[in-house]
Every structure is written in C-alpha cells, then in structure tokens.
Scaffold this motif. Structure first.
Motif, mmCIF file in Angstrom:
data_model
loop_
_atom_site.group_PDB
_atom_site.id
_atom_site.type_symbol
_atom_site.label_atom_id
_atom_site.label_comp_id
_atom_site.label_asym_id
_atom_site.label_seq_id
_atom_site.Cartn_x
_atom_site.Cartn_y
_atom_site.Cartn_z
ATOM 1 N N HIS A 65 0.833 -1.189 0.000
ATOM 2 C CA HIS A 65 0.000 0.000 0.000
ATOM 3 C C HIS A 65 0.880 1.256 0.000
ATOM 4 N N SER A 66 0.450 2.239 -0.773
ATOM 5 C CA SER A 66 1.181 3.498 -0.808
ATOM 6 C C SER A 66 1.162 4.145 0.578
ATOM 7 N N LEU A 67 2.275 4.738 0.960
ATOM 8 C CA LEU A 67 2.362 5.342 2.285
ATOM 9 C C LEU A 67 1.422 6.537 2.425
ATOM 10 N N HIS A 68 1.075 7.163 1.283
ATOM 11 C CA HIS A 68 0.220 8.336 1.369
ATOM 12 C C HIS A 68 -1.254 7.995 1.166
ATOM 13 N N ALA A 69 -1.561 6.713 1.053
ATOM 14 C CA ALA A 69 -2.959 6.322 0.886
ATOM 15 C C ALA A 69 -3.763 6.742 2.110
ATOM 16 N N PRO A 70 -4.928 7.352 1.902
ATOM 17 C CA PRO A 70 -5.710 7.847 3.041
ATOM 18 C C PRO A 70 -6.285 6.720 3.872
ATOM 19 N N GLY A 71 -6.425 6.975 5.128
ATOM 20 C CA GLY A 71 -7.042 6.012 6.024
ATOM 21 C C GLY A 71 -8.390 6.526 6.492
ATOM 22 N N PRO A 72 -8.875 6.049 7.613
ATOM 23 C CA PRO A 72 -10.163 6.506 8.139
ATOM 24 C C PRO A 72 -10.172 8.015 8.373
ATOM 25 N N ALA A 73 -11.313 8.626 8.112
ATOM 26 C CA ALA A 73 -11.427 10.074 8.280
ATOM 27 C C ALA A 73 -11.561 10.465 9.744
ATOM 28 N N VAL A 74 -12.055 9.548 10.585
ATOM 29 C CA VAL A 74 -12.274 9.853 12.000
ATOM 30 C C VAL A 74 -11.370 8.958 12.847
ATOM 31 N N PRO A 75 -10.412 9.510 13.566
ATOM 32 C CA PRO A 75 -9.519 8.689 14.397
ATOM 33 C C PRO A 75 -10.270 8.122 15.604
ATOM 34 N N PRO A 76 -9.798 7.009 16.161
ATOM 35 C CA PRO A 76 -10.483 6.370 17.300
ATOM 36 C C PRO A 76 -10.706 7.295 18.484
ATOM 37 N N PRO A 91 -26.487 -2.747 18.831
ATOM 38 C CA PRO A 91 -25.961 -1.453 19.277
ATOM 39 C C PRO A 91 -25.968 -0.419 18.158
ATOM 40 N N LEU A 92 -26.221 0.809 18.533
ATOM 41 C CA LEU A 92 -26.196 1.934 17.604
ATOM 42 C C LEU A 92 -24.815 2.594 17.618
ATOM 43 N N PRO A 93 -24.428 3.228 16.493
ATOM 44 C CA PRO A 93 -25.202 3.411 15.263
ATOM 45 C C PRO A 93 -25.267 2.150 14.404
ATOM 46 N N VAL A 94 -26.317 2.093 13.554
ATOM 47 C CA VAL A 94 -26.517 1.011 12.600
ATOM 48 C C VAL A 94 -26.473 1.607 11.201
ATOM 49 N N LEU A 113 -19.710 -0.775 3.038
ATOM 50 C CA LEU A 113 -20.316 -1.211 4.292
ATOM 51 C C LEU A 113 -19.372 -2.140 5.049
ATOM 52 N N TRP A 114 -18.732 -3.049 4.318
ATOM 53 C CA TRP A 114 -17.785 -3.977 4.941
ATOM 54 C C TRP A 114 -16.676 -3.196 5.652
ATOM 55 N N ALA A 115 -16.149 -2.187 4.972
ATOM 56 C CA ALA A 115 -15.060 -1.406 5.547
ATOM 57 C C ALA A 115 -15.517 -0.630 6.781
ATOM 58 N N LEU A 116 -16.694 -0.039 6.716
ATOM 59 C CA LEU A 116 -17.203 0.715 7.864
ATOM 60 C C LEU A 116 -17.393 -0.184 9.080
ATOM 61 N N LYS A 117 -17.849 -1.384 8.825
ATOM 62 C CA LYS A 117 -18.041 -2.344 9.917
ATOM 63 C C LYS A 117 -16.719 -2.683 10.586
ATOM 64 N N HIS A 118 -15.703 -2.964 9.783
ATOM 65 C CA HIS A 118 -14.447 -3.469 10.328
ATOM 66 C C HIS A 118 -13.488 -2.366 10.767
ATOM 67 N N ILE A 119 -13.661 -1.148 10.268
ATOM 68 C CA ILE A 119 -12.819 -0.039 10.724
ATOM 69 C C ILE A 119 -13.392 0.593 11.983
ATOM 70 N N ASN A 121 -16.069 -0.598 13.792
ATOM 71 C CA ASN A 121 -16.779 -1.527 14.661
ATOM 72 C C ASN A 121 -18.255 -1.149 14.779
ATOM 73 N N ALA A 122 -18.818 -0.685 13.665
ATOM 74 C CA ALA A 122 -20.219 -0.284 13.625
ATOM 75 C C ALA A 122 -21.096 -1.492 13.304
ATOM 76 N N THR A 123 -22.385 -1.385 13.641
ATOM 77 C CA THR A 123 -23.347 -2.422 13.280
ATOM 78 C C THR A 123 -23.783 -2.187 11.841
ATOM 79 N N VAL A 124 -23.584 -3.179 10.985
ATOM 80 C CA VAL A 124 -23.853 -3.018 9.556
ATOM 81 C C VAL A 124 -24.734 -4.145 9.059
ATOM 82 N N PHE A 125 -25.714 -3.782 8.223
ATOM 83 C CA PHE A 125 -26.582 -4.757 7.558
ATOM 84 C C PHE A 125 -26.668 -4.428 6.078
ATOM 85 N N VAL A 126 -27.070 -5.411 5.284
ATOM 86 C CA VAL A 126 -27.379 -5.170 3.875
ATOM 87 C C VAL A 126 -28.875 -5.343 3.681
ATOM 88 N N MET A 127 -29.420 -4.548 2.801
ATOM 89 C CA MET A 127 -30.833 -4.669 2.491
ATOM 90 C C MET A 127 -31.079 -5.921 1.645
#
Length: 377
Positions: A65-76, A91-94, A113-119, A121-127
């Motif tokens: 991965h490129s060193l300058h590749a962006p990561g999550p916009a919101v830090p832990p 648990p919310l948010p969903v 959605l997969w990335a948001l769940k695993h970065i 730790n949000a509750t994620v569903f698919v329609m």
C-alpha cells in the motif's frame, strides 16, 4: 542455512557440506518461481481434465500500500459509543445502504459497508435488495437487515457537496457515532476504495462466484487455451488477460458527468501491445463488453483476442477476473474485473473536467500500485 541443518551433516566432508546448502538454496528459489509464476499455468497445461483454474479462493497478493494512501477520516480518539442505545437488540449506530446502480456499483456499496463495519466496529446490515443483486456471490457474510422497516425510518447520509466534489466523509462520521445513536441509510452510491482497499483479500473471498458460474468459466477458458496454444510446447501456456470494454449508455454518461471520452482504438492498441511485449507475445486476451458488436468490430482482427459468449454480467465478470491480468476502460464494472483478478491492471489515463473515482488521480491516491495508466490519445 547452516544453522538449521541437522548436526549430523556437520560431520560430512567439506565438499558435501558446500553442495547440500547450494542445492537447498537453488531448490527453494526454483520452488518460489514455480509457485508464484508458473504453477497456475503448468496446472492448466497438465491437468488431467486439461482445464484452467478459475479464481474461487483467495490467492495471497503481495501488494504494498502506498504510504500516502488515506485512512479513516475519524480517528479512534473521536469515536462516540452509545452502550445503552439499541435498535432491535443491536448497538447503535446502525448502517445499511441503498443498492444503487448496476452490479459494479452495488459491489462497491457492499464493500464500503464492509469497511465501515471493520474499521469503526459499527453495526452493519445489507438490504434484501442488495443481497438479491449480489446473488452470484454465495459467500457474502454481511447479515441481511432484520425486520421490514420503511426507508423513512432511516437517517440518510451520503456525499458532501455536488457531484464534482467527491467527498463521502459523512458516512464515516455516522459510523464513528458523531451523528448520534441513529440508524443510517447510505445513499448516492458510496464507493469508498480508500476504505475497502485495506480489506482486499477479504473482499476477494466475499466476491467468490457460485460453482455453476465457475464451471462455465473453466470450460470457456479451456477452449481459449486450445485455440491459442503456446508457440513452444516447452514453454508455459499463454498468459490470460481479461479485457473489458465499457460502452452503451456510459459513452454519454462519462461525457456529461465528467467530461471524459471513452477510449477506443489507440488505447486498445497500446494496451494490447503492453502485454505482448511483457510476455513475448505468449498471451491470450479475453474480451467482454456491454456492446460486443463494437468490441468485435474493433478487435476481431487480432489473432490473440477471444470474445466472451456473453452469458450474463456475472459470468463475464467471473471470466475476466479469472484471468492473470487485466485491461479495463471506465466504470465500476471494469474496475472490479481487474481488482478481483489481482494481477496488473492497465487502465486509460483519460482527460477529465471533473473528479472521477475511476481515474489516475484516485487510483494513485488510494495506493493501487498494480494499476498501470496508459494514454488513450
């Protein structure tokens, strides 16, 4: 190597002590070359059924991965959690997402959605509609949204600003809890490569095609290798390069929305030449398109080009992503054919008037180091 040899070897004569390590080193090197470069092709040539392997399991992909590749916009440190707020016991948010667009776009929405769940730790569903659109992938693991709640119950969150300002940081803020303990519906076709690229191998596993499609692809590629045998029986079979040509409605769509012109003959010639030079003409190109008449008109005169039988979009994607390398034009569908294949991906470095997610700027920012730009002009 000497430190890991059995002690009894240390008592051998000097000649044997030199020859054995040298033999081991050569054997290991040969095995590495065989495994990474030749094994898939050799299996194709000498399989008892004479059938090429189809991509059905994850292959280790050594991308840096490129060193300058962006990561999550919101830090832990900024995440907000609501331990006492639940939605149907979760648990919310969903978060969930509207399945907007065709196959390639929906795959991007699922991956986001997969990335948001695993970065986060949000509750994620698919329609259910999204799961239905992706029915060719039986290995999908994100759960289907419980209940039959109306879309009006969800808080919509999508792109910030107009089309020419590509910014989806709001969906990350929602996943991080900054918008409160709510249920969120992702809209406007969230396709966040910079997030889900960190989970590339997981997504290649998620997007494994069903066995029926794999069988059809295997049979077709066997025909290609029979029609395009190696020029020298002592060399590996031809390298397979998937080639997706996007046309139809995207010609107008790309021009109106991004000021981009879809690549044609000059790009096709340069992309084909790139792989012919790389593999000393020991290559076979497998072409699929949403306008096969156009593709045949422009490419049929090449003796190393073969055309998909056009069973369905899923079958074409499975076919192209089962090749060793890729040529793509524009659009989400072509992106996924190359991304899933995992080898080098040649793409057109088109001129743009507005920001476009499948462009050189985006690929380089995200850090897709196996994507190679070629001028279409």
């Amino acid at each position: 190597m000497a430190s890991v040899l059995p002690k009894c070897l240390q008592h051998h004569v000097a000649t044997k002590a030199v020859i054995f390590p040298a033999f081991v080193i050569c054997a290991v090197a040969a095995y590495g070359l065989l495994y990474t470069e030749l094994l898939p092709m050799i299996k194709t040539a000498f399989s008892s059924k004479s059938l090429p392997e189809v991509r059905n399991v994850v292959v280790q992909y050594k991308e840096k991965h490129s060193l300058h590749a962006p990561g999550p916009a919101v830090p832990p440190s900024r995440w907000v959690r609501y331990p006492h707020h639940k939605w149907q016991g979760y648990p919310l948010p969903v978060l969930t997402a509207l399945p907007l667009g065709r196959m390639g776009n929906v795959m991007g929405e699922y991956s986001t959605l997969w990335a948001l769940k695993h970065i986060y730790n949000a509750t994620v569903f698919v329609m259910p509609k999204m799961r239905e659109r992706l029915m060719s992938f039986p290995s999908l693991s994100l759960p289907i949204c419980p209940g039959k709640g109306a879309e009006t119950e969800w808080t919509r969150v999508g792109r910030s600003g107009p089309l020419n300002q590509y910014n989806f940081t709001k969906i990350e803020m929602a996943a991080a809890g900054l918008f409160g303990p709510k249920i969120f519906l992702l809209t406007r076709c969230s396709f966040e490569i910079q997030l889900f690229n960190f989970f590339k191998e997981d997504l290649r596993r998620e997007f494994t095609f069903d066995q029926e499609i794999q069988t059809k692809v295997r049979a077709f590629l066997a025909k290609v290798l029979q029609k395009r045998p190696s020029d020298n029986n002592r060399t590996p079979p031809p390298v397979l390069v998937g080639f997706h040509v996007r046309r139809t409605d995207y010609v107008r769509h790309a021009m109106i929305n991004f000021g981009a012109k879809l690549p044609e003959d000059k790009y096709f010639t340069r992309a084909l030449g790139h792989y012919r030079r790389r593999f000393s003409n020991n290559v076979a190109f497998v072409v699929a398109s949403d306008d096969m008449a156009f593709a045949r008109q422009r490419l049929a005169h090449h003796r190393d080009v073969f055309f998909s039988e056009g069973g369905s979009p899923a079958e074409d994607m499975a076919l192209l992503s089962s090749c060793n390398h890729s040529i793509i034009t524009l659009g989400s569908y072509g992106f996924w054919t190359g991304y899933l294949a995992g080898g080098e991906v040649v793409y057109p470095d088109v001129k743009l008037q507005r920001q476009y997610r499948f462009s050189r700027e985006m690929y380089e920012t995200v850090g897709l180091t196996n994507f190679t730009p070629i001028s279409p002009d």
